[in-house]
Design a protein around this motif. Sequence first.
Motif, PDB file in Angstrom:
ATOM      1  N   ASN A 123      32.079  40.310 -42.930  1.00  0.00           N
ATOM      2  CA  ASN A 123      32.719  39.625 -44.055  1.00  0.00           C
ATOM      3  C   ASN A 123      32.097  40.015 -45.395  1.00  0.00           C
ATOM      4  O   ASN A 123      32.275  39.318 -46.399  1.00  0.00           O
ATOM      5  N   TYR A 130      36.911  42.075 -49.855  1.00  0.00           N
ATOM      6  CA  TYR A 130      36.228  42.218 -48.565  1.00  0.00           C
ATOM      7  C   TYR A 130      36.263  43.677 -48.127  1.00  0.00           C
ATOM      8  O   TYR A 130      37.324  44.316 -48.130  1.00  0.00           O
ATOM      9  N   GLY A 133      38.420  44.529 -44.661  1.00  0.00           N
ATOM     10  CA  GLY A 133      39.713  43.878 -44.474  1.00  0.00           C
ATOM     11  C   GLY A 133      40.892  44.819 -44.562  1.00  0.00           C
ATOM     12  O   GLY A 133      42.041  44.383 -44.486  1.00  0.00           O
ATOM     13  N   PRO A 141      37.890  38.935 -43.238  1.00  0.00           N
ATOM     14  CA  PRO A 141      38.329  39.655 -42.035  1.00  0.00           C
ATOM     15  C   PRO A 141      38.050  38.888 -40.751  1.00  0.00           C
ATOM     16  O   PRO A 141      38.799  38.997 -39.786  1.00  0.00           O
ATOM     17  N   PHE A 160      40.316  38.177 -35.947  1.00  0.00           N
ATOM     18  CA  PHE A 160      40.257  39.103 -37.086  1.00  0.00           C
ATOM     19  C   PHE A 160      41.531  38.995 -37.920  1.00  0.00           C
ATOM     20  O   PHE A 160      42.641  38.923 -37.378  1.00  0.00           O
ATOM     21  N   ASN A 162      42.041  41.243 -40.625  1.00  0.00           N
ATOM     22  CA  ASN A 162      42.289  42.500 -41.351  1.00  0.00           C
ATOM     23  C   ASN A 162      43.603  43.128 -40.906  1.00  0.00           C
ATOM     24  O   ASN A 162      44.108  42.875 -39.810  1.00  0.00           O
ATOM     25  N   LEU A 182      37.615  49.067 -40.462  1.00  0.00           N
ATOM     26  CA  LEU A 182      38.268  47.789 -40.223  1.00  0.00           C
ATOM     27  C   LEU A 182      37.348  46.890 -39.415  1.00  0.00           C
ATOM     28  O   LEU A 182      36.667  47.343 -38.487  1.00  0.00           O
ATOM     29  N   ALA A 183      37.344  45.614 -39.767  1.00  0.00           N
ATOM     30  CA  ALA A 183      36.477  44.658 -39.074  1.00  0.00           C
ATOM     31  C   ALA A 183      36.793  44.595 -37.586  1.00  0.00           C
ATOM     32  O   ALA A 183      35.880  44.486 -36.752  1.00  0.00           O
ATOM     33  N   SER A 184      38.065  44.680 -37.253  1.00  0.00           N
ATOM     34  CA  SER A 184      38.446  44.601 -35.831  1.00  0.00           C
ATOM     35  C   SER A 184      37.907  45.783 -35.040  1.00  0.00           C
ATOM     36  O   SER A 184      37.523  45.644 -33.866  1.00  0.00           O
TER      37      SER A 184
END
Length: 309
Positions: A123, A130, A133, A141, A160, A162, A182-184
């Motif tokens: 985050n 962010y 995100g 995210p 998540f 994003n 990407l956060a995921s």
Amino acid sequence: MSRVSTTGNFQSALLNLMASQQQQADAANRVSTQKNATDLTGFGRSSETLTALKAASSRVQGFIDTGEVVGARLEAQDLALNQMIDGIGGAREAIGGVLASDSAGTLMLELEGQFASVTGGLNARHQGGYLFGGANTTQQPVSVATLSDLAAAPTVAGTFNNDTIKPVSRVAENTSIETGYLASDLGSTIFQIFKDIKAYNDNPATGPLTGKPTDAQKAFLTAQLSRLDAAKTATVDTASRNGSLQKRVEQIGLSHTGQLTSLDEMVSKRTDADLAKAVTDLQLSQIAVQASAQVVSQLRDVSLLNYLR
């Protein structure tokens, strides 16, 4: 035989005075601005070349500015990724400590703190948005804050926020590089590990993970060590790639700086005035103005009417 008239003499003298004054003004401008001219008109045929050079300089400066922005983003991402690495490493150490000491009294509390470290990295913010995100930079995210929130989520993917658009930056002519993550992509694996441990702890048939661990609990925790090692290795690899991008952007920036310096020198050769010559021209034009003014003054007393009388 040429005709000599008072009006003609005055006109000739005034034209010389005006020409000298114009030369004086031009020389004074060159001395004060240190340029040969103040607009493209003053450069004549060189104006097209100067326009092209200025356009190239502006384009290169734009790439330099973009590179600085991208470099700052990559630096922020490096800090966030290292925070995640520390969180994953801390979780592994906590589990390793349980197996070494044969006591799991504070395991879940420690894992809660390491999970907060990982989510804090995911985050992370930079310049008001962010980092991980994607194009959705205004929403966190990661939507969970604790292990209980994670355990309550139906799936890890649902934690998540994003989108799927990774940031891409154009750092040079015909050169665009993917500079974001990407956060995921970064957090799914480690979140699944934390979710599995929390579920194991909360399951009455297997948990809780407190006190002296059973053989089954030891086997489970040992299996998590290898999973955490793999997750940490993957995050370290991402941080290394991010570092490589930083180096590449830095090298491109240095190249652009060299190009800009070269272009500025080319422009300078065509626009910068020779100050020594400009000062000399100013002094000579001042003398010419004084001489022309003196001639005009003398012509007031020189008239053919005086001879006719």
